[in-house]
Design an enzyme around this catalytic site. Structure first.
Site, PDB file in Angstrom:
ATOM      1  CB  ILE A  56      -0.974   0.033   1.201  1.00 14.54           C
ATOM      2  CG1 ILE A  56      -0.227   0.004   2.542  1.00 14.54           C
ATOM      3  CG2 ILE A  56      -1.951  -1.132   1.131  1.00 14.54           C
ATOM      4  CD1 ILE A  56      -1.151   0.104   3.756  1.00 14.54           C
ATOM      5  CG  ASP A  57      -0.123   4.549  -2.482  1.00 16.14           C
ATOM      6  OD1 ASP A  57       0.524   3.742  -3.180  1.00 16.14           O
ATOM      7  OD2 ASP A  57      -1.098   5.202  -2.904  1.00 16.14           O
ATOM      8  CB  ALA A  58       4.733   5.926   1.742  1.00 12.96           C
TER       9      ALA A  58
END
Length: 299
Positions: free
Chosen positions: A120-122
């Site tokens: 998942i995105d940071a």
């Protein structure tokens, strides 16, 4: 630092690839990885190619060694574990200069063979599955590739949403100045479907707390779908902002004060809240315990 330069006594004149396989008992895949990424060096810090002979009586290998900052698994099972990732934490190092990522905690707790089953995105917080060994990693990754799971997110969005919305729009690269930015399209791109369900409306802030259920897994899908219907996620530094601000964010030159002025918050308010899947004939239904998004909304 995640990459540690480790010294090993070596056999001068032996082929480096054979030494890694036979004497250090590394797997063929790991040996190839170290050599192809120039992470095996001689005493003068010159990297080896796989066909070269060992120069001298020792070699050095830049190996990833996980360290902890106190983040523990939310749940742990025999073959996999679940982390409840905070926002602003990358799941994987992007270079040897990345000081800390979720992979540090994974390797610290479960060893060298443990790895992420998905990403998942940071800035997106929430649930991440980790395979504790290579076999479970592959099985879990295949589960995600084959879409054999259910997932839902919580998000805080700008504006008022009063009813369930089905966003069925193709997603493609925007193709302009910001390389990671996506856009919706009627003609080109990948089929994408997201269901949006309103939970609560904050009239004072003109914000809506929503549940987002993605039925496909495109890059930035929830973010770009919500932006396309006029309900940008609060704190999004890429969608709904000018190119200069987005570029400054990606280059890490957008300070906290500027970001809050431009995006409305210090972080992206998107959270992976629920995950359901079947593993070894057991159905798992998992919820995040992180309430920071709801707390921020109702303050």
């Amino acid at each position: 630092m995640p990459f540690i330069l480790k010294k090993y006594n070596a056999i001068s004149g032996k082929k480096i690839q054979l030494f890694l396989l036979q004497d250090l008992a590394l797997s063929p895949k790991l040996s190839q990885k170290y050599l192809s990424k120039s992470r095996v060096f001689d005493e003068n810090q010159i990297p080896y190619n796989q066909s070269e002979l060992i120069r001298g009586n020792c070699i050095y290998i830049a190996q990833f060694e996980g360290h902890t900052q106190g983040l523990k698994p939310l749940l742990e099972f025999k073959e996999f574990a679940i982390f409840d990732k905070p926002s602003n934490l990358m799941v994987h190092p992007i270079s040897k200069n990345t000081k800390y990522s979720l992979l540090d905690e994974i390797r610290y707790h479960f060893g060298e063979d443990a790895n992420l089953a998905h990403r998942i995105d940071a800035e997106t917080s929430g649930l991440v599955i980790v395979g504790k060994n290579k076999k479970s990693e592959i099985e879990l990754k295949n589960m995600f590739l084959e879409k054999k799971y259910k997932k839902s997110y919580l998000a805080i969005v700008e504006g008022k949403i009063t009813k369930e919305i089905k966003i069925d729009k193709k997603i493609t690269k925007e193709g302009k100045n910001i390389g990671v930015r996506m856009k919706t399209s009627q003609k080109e791109g990948k089929e994408s479907l997201t269901i949006i369900k309103p939970i609560s409306y904050n009239e004072k802030k003109n914000l809506t707390l929503i549940e987002a259920i993605p039925y496909t897994g495109r890059q930035h899908q929830i973010r770009v779908h919500l932006y396309s219907i006029g309900h940008r996620i609060l704190g999004d530094p890429i969608y709904g902002v000018d190119d200069t601000s987005a570029e400054n964010y990606l280059n890490k030159t957008l300070d906290k004060k500027q970001r809050e002025e431009i995006t409305g918050s210090f972080r992206l308010w998107l959270h992976a809240n629920y995950l359901e899947f079947c593993y070894k004939n057991i159905i798992f239904k998992l919820y995040s315990k992180n309430n920071s998004l709801k707390n921020h909304f109702f303050i």
